[in-house]
Design a protein around this motif. Sequence first.
Motif, PDB file in Angstrom:
ATOM      1  N   PHE A  47      33.488  48.593  51.332  1.00 26.65           N
ATOM      2  CA  PHE A  47      34.366  47.932  52.300  1.00 26.65           C
ATOM      3  C   PHE A  47      34.166  46.413  52.271  1.00 26.65           C
ATOM      4  O   PHE A  47      35.079  45.656  52.588  1.00 26.65           O
ATOM      5  N   GLY A  48      32.971  45.986  51.852  1.00 27.58           N
ATOM      6  CA  GLY A  48      32.709  44.543  51.730  1.00 27.58           C
ATOM      7  C   GLY A  48      33.576  43.914  50.655  1.00 27.58           C
ATOM      8  O   GLY A  48      34.178  42.860  50.861  1.00 27.58           O
ATOM      9  N   VAL A  49      33.678  44.552  49.494  1.00 29.96           N
ATOM     10  CA  VAL A  49      34.513  44.011  48.409  1.00 29.96           C
ATOM     11  C   VAL A  49      35.967  43.991  48.854  1.00 29.96           C
ATOM     12  O   VAL A  49      36.694  43.024  48.662  1.00 29.96           O
ATOM     13  N   LEU A  50      36.357  45.065  49.502  1.00 30.36           N
ATOM     14  CA  LEU A  50      37.742  45.176  49.930  1.00 30.36           C
ATOM     15  C   LEU A  50      38.110  44.073  50.945  1.00 30.36           C
ATOM     16  O   LEU A  50      39.059  43.318  50.739  1.00 30.36           O
ATOM     17  N   PHE A  51      37.352  43.977  52.018  1.00 37.19           N
ATOM     18  CA  PHE A  51      37.702  43.000  53.052  1.00 37.19           C
ATOM     19  C   PHE A  51      37.362  41.581  52.608  1.00 37.19           C
ATOM     20  O   PHE A  51      37.985  40.618  53.042  1.00 37.19           O
ATOM     21  N   GLY A 106      37.672  31.153  49.933  1.00 38.66           N
ATOM     22  CA  GLY A 106      37.770  29.826  50.547  1.00 38.66           C
ATOM     23  C   GLY A 106      38.450  28.811  49.642  1.00 38.66           C
ATOM     24  O   GLY A 106      38.651  29.057  48.453  1.00 38.66           O
ATOM     25  N   ALA A 107      38.787  27.655  50.231  1.00 39.39           N
ATOM     26  CA  ALA A 107      39.529  26.626  49.496  1.00 39.39           C
ATOM     27  C   ALA A 107      38.739  26.114  48.290  1.00 39.39           C
ATOM     28  O   ALA A 107      39.298  25.834  47.233  1.00 39.39           O
ATOM     29  N   GLY A 108      37.426  26.016  48.437  1.00 41.54           N
ATOM     30  CA  GLY A 108      36.613  25.461  47.360  1.00 41.54           C
ATOM     31  C   GLY A 108      36.270  26.473  46.284  1.00 41.54           C
ATOM     32  O   GLY A 108      35.685  26.132  45.259  1.00 41.54           O
ATOM     33  N   ASP A 109      36.634  27.733  46.508  1.00 44.37           N
ATOM     34  CA  ASP A 109      36.238  28.765  45.558  1.00 44.37           C
ATOM     35  C   ASP A 109      37.090  28.701  44.299  1.00 44.37           C
ATOM     36  O   ASP A 109      38.102  28.032  44.230  1.00 44.37           O
ATOM     37  N   ASN A 110      36.619  29.452  43.344  1.00 45.94           N
ATOM     38  CA  ASN A 110      37.262  29.501  42.053  1.00 45.94           C
ATOM     39  C   ASN A 110      38.534  30.348  42.161  1.00 45.94           C
ATOM     40  O   ASN A 110      38.512  31.546  41.960  1.00 45.94           O
ATOM     41  N   VAL A 111      39.653  29.712  42.495  1.00 46.42           N
ATOM     42  CA  VAL A 111      40.847  30.499  42.787  1.00 46.42           C
ATOM     43  C   VAL A 111      41.497  30.993  41.499  1.00 46.42           C
ATOM     44  O   VAL A 111      41.800  30.212  40.605  1.00 46.42           O
ATOM     45  N   ALA A 112      41.665  32.292  41.411  1.00 51.14           N
ATOM     46  CA  ALA A 112      42.205  32.877  40.188  1.00 51.14           C
ATOM     47  C   ALA A 112      43.723  32.980  40.277  1.00 51.14           C
ATOM     48  O   ALA A 112      44.343  32.495  41.219  1.00 51.14           O
ATOM     49  N   GLU A 113      44.285  33.655  39.276  1.00 48.94           N
ATOM     50  CA  GLU A 113      45.739  33.653  39.160  1.00 48.94           C
ATOM     51  C   GLU A 113      46.441  34.362  40.315  1.00 48.94           C
ATOM     52  O   GLU A 113      47.434  33.903  40.822  1.00 48.94           O
ATOM     53  N   SER A 114      45.909  35.500  40.707  1.00 46.96           N
ATOM     54  CA  SER A 114      46.618  36.264  41.732  1.00 46.96           C
ATOM     55  C   SER A 114      45.618  36.806  42.740  1.00 46.96           C
ATOM     56  O   SER A 114      45.255  37.967  42.713  1.00 46.96           O
ATOM     57  N   VAL A 115      45.145  35.914  43.579  1.00 47.03           N
ATOM     58  CA  VAL A 115      44.116  36.276  44.536  1.00 47.03           C
ATOM     59  C   VAL A 115      44.709  37.150  45.640  1.00 47.03           C
ATOM     60  O   VAL A 115      45.839  36.937  46.064  1.00 47.03           O
ATOM     61  N   ALA A 162      37.156  42.503  41.435  1.00 41.52           N
ATOM     62  CA  ALA A 162      36.210  41.448  41.784  1.00 41.52           C
ATOM     63  C   ALA A 162      35.330  41.127  40.583  1.00 41.52           C
ATOM     64  O   ALA A 162      34.993  42.017  39.795  1.00 41.52           O
ATOM     65  N   GLY A 163      34.977  39.859  40.449  1.00 44.09           N
ATOM     66  CA  GLY A 163      34.068  39.481  39.367  1.00 44.09           C
ATOM     67  C   GLY A 163      34.243  38.027  38.979  1.00 44.09           C
ATOM     68  O   GLY A 163      35.080  37.326  39.562  1.00 44.09           O
ATOM     69  N   PRO A 164      33.463  37.580  37.999  1.00 41.44           N
ATOM     70  CA  PRO A 164      33.604  36.197  37.535  1.00 41.44           C
ATOM     71  C   PRO A 164      35.006  36.010  36.947  1.00 41.44           C
ATOM     72  O   PRO A 164      35.487  36.895  36.235  1.00 41.44           O
ATOM     73  N   SER A 165      35.661  34.892  37.236  1.00 43.86           N
ATOM     74  CA  SER A 165      37.086  34.791  36.886  1.00 43.86           C
ATOM     75  C   SER A 165      37.334  34.906  35.387  1.00 43.86           C
ATOM     76  O   SER A 165      38.389  35.366  34.973  1.00 43.86           O
ATOM     77  N   GLY A 218      48.073  44.494  44.195  1.00 42.57           N
ATOM     78  CA  GLY A 218      46.866  44.265  43.397  1.00 42.57           C
ATOM     79  C   GLY A 218      46.599  42.788  43.228  1.00 42.57           C
ATOM     80  O   GLY A 218      47.509  41.960  43.321  1.00 42.57           O
ATOM     81  N   GLY A 219      45.340  42.460  42.992  1.00 41.62           N
ATOM     82  CA  GLY A 219      45.002  41.065  42.762  1.00 41.62           C
ATOM     83  C   GLY A 219      43.530  40.924  42.499  1.00 41.62           C
ATOM     84  O   GLY A 219      42.804  41.908  42.438  1.00 41.62           O
ATOM     85  N   ASP A 220      43.096  39.654  42.326  1.00 42.68           N
ATOM     86  CA  ASP A 220      41.674  39.503  42.034  1.00 42.68           C
ATOM     87  C   ASP A 220      40.919  38.775  43.133  1.00 42.68           C
ATOM     88  O   ASP A 220      41.494  38.157  44.029  1.00 42.68           O
ATOM     89  N   TYR A 221      39.627  38.926  43.005  1.00 44.28           N
ATOM     90  CA  TYR A 221      38.697  38.396  43.990  1.00 44.28           C
ATOM     91  C   TYR A 221      37.551  37.779  43.188  1.00 44.28           C
ATOM     92  O   TYR A 221      36.599  38.461  42.820  1.00 44.28           O
ATOM     93  N   PRO A 222      37.674  36.490  42.863  1.00 41.94           N
ATOM     94  CA  PRO A 222      36.655  35.860  42.024  1.00 41.94           C
ATOM     95  C   PRO A 222      35.309  35.756  42.735  1.00 41.94           C
ATOM     96  O   PRO A 222      35.258  35.326  43.895  1.00 41.94           O
TER      97      PRO A 222
END
Length: 392
Positions: A194-198, A204-213, A298-301, A327-331
């Motif tokens: 549930f942690g990965v999901l939520f 955050g703004a400073g995070d490594n934003v991927a293509e389809s977060v 989830a993972g390194p972008s 669907g989408g990613d969570y860097p």
Amino acid sequence: MKLAMIGFGQAGGKIVDKFLEYDQRTNSGIVRSAVAVNTAKADLLGLEQIPEEHRVLIGQARVKGHGVGADNELGAEIAEEDIDEIQGAIDNIPVHEIDAFLVVSGLGGGTGSGGSPVISKHLKRIYTEPVYGLGVLPGGDEGGIYTLNAARSFQTFVREVDNLLVFDNDSWRKTGESVQGGYDHINEEIVRRFGVLFGAGEVGAGDNVAESVVDSSEIINTLAGGGVSTVGYASEDVELSGSSGGLLSRFKGDEGGSDMDTANTTNRITSLVRKAALGRLTLPCEIEGAERALLVMAGPSQHLNRKGIERGRKWLEEQTGSMEVRGGDYPTNEPRVAAAVLLSGIHNVPRIKELQQIAIEAQDNIDDIRQQSEDNLEQLVEDDEDELDPLF
Ligand code: GDP
């Protein structure tokens, strides 16, 4: 997404405690506030992370801090009677900063089983934010009364929340483990999933934003429409590139990725999606017929790509028969690629039918014994020829 978590009863409190630990360890930022509610003082004292001022002891006049002894009707009554005390703790939550409430409890006991539907109903009446439940089903070896409690609480809880996420202790038991050790391990599994999901909706703004977060609105929309949900999860360790000549960086070309890498990344993602959905779900069910789904990778972008996620999403559409698969990613910076699959609006759940069947048998058995109890006691206490008289 940011959640206000309310752990009701012992299991609820311990799981919320674990969520806080996870939050600190991973910086996921999902727990905006955490409250624990219990009728047993000792359980509240055993918590480690939830601040003391956020621990609420209810029912003192009725049970004197000793718990309700797996009586969930009493648990529900006490929650209603002391709702103002619970609200007092909820008043400290900056509700404008949260996306949703999450009420967590074990459904087999008394306090959480009875109280969590009561608090959920109350929250829904007062706030506009969605109220989700995280309900834990008891292990099959816990016995009839726990199964009966869970079956009755499940019916009520589903009705009072915007969506009930379910975790089944029975499918996660490991043989040969002590109960306590077993729960520690199970609670880790709950929190990871549930942690990965939520956490996905909390980039955050400073995070490594991927293509389809994944955005928190996508989690909310997947859960909207109500009903029951389950989560699948699978992960594979990877090396973080840039970490002084890891395997991956050695394979990588100058542009930071060869065709071979791209193909590997895509294949890894699609196989993880399959493993997550076809492996052990938090509540085992037939995934065909799930109304909505959300895939979070989830993972390194550098280990995530759009093609893999798109394929995974399509595969989920085929398997569920639903057109509403997001669907989408969570860097993250963890050396691991993980797929979390949320299946919402599931209907074909043999475990629930089995639970209800055992609960009905337990209920009939309890009724029979109660009915016979008076006769049996009379037979024991009265002498055969009625020659003795009581004192008064
Ligand atoms: P309550 O305090 O009266 O709400 O009851 P408990 O929370 O102690 O127990 C309710 C049910 O939750 C039990 O029947 C178990 O199935 C389950 N349970 C208790 N503790 C834990 C825990 O730490 N983790 C998990 N996953 N389940 C638990």
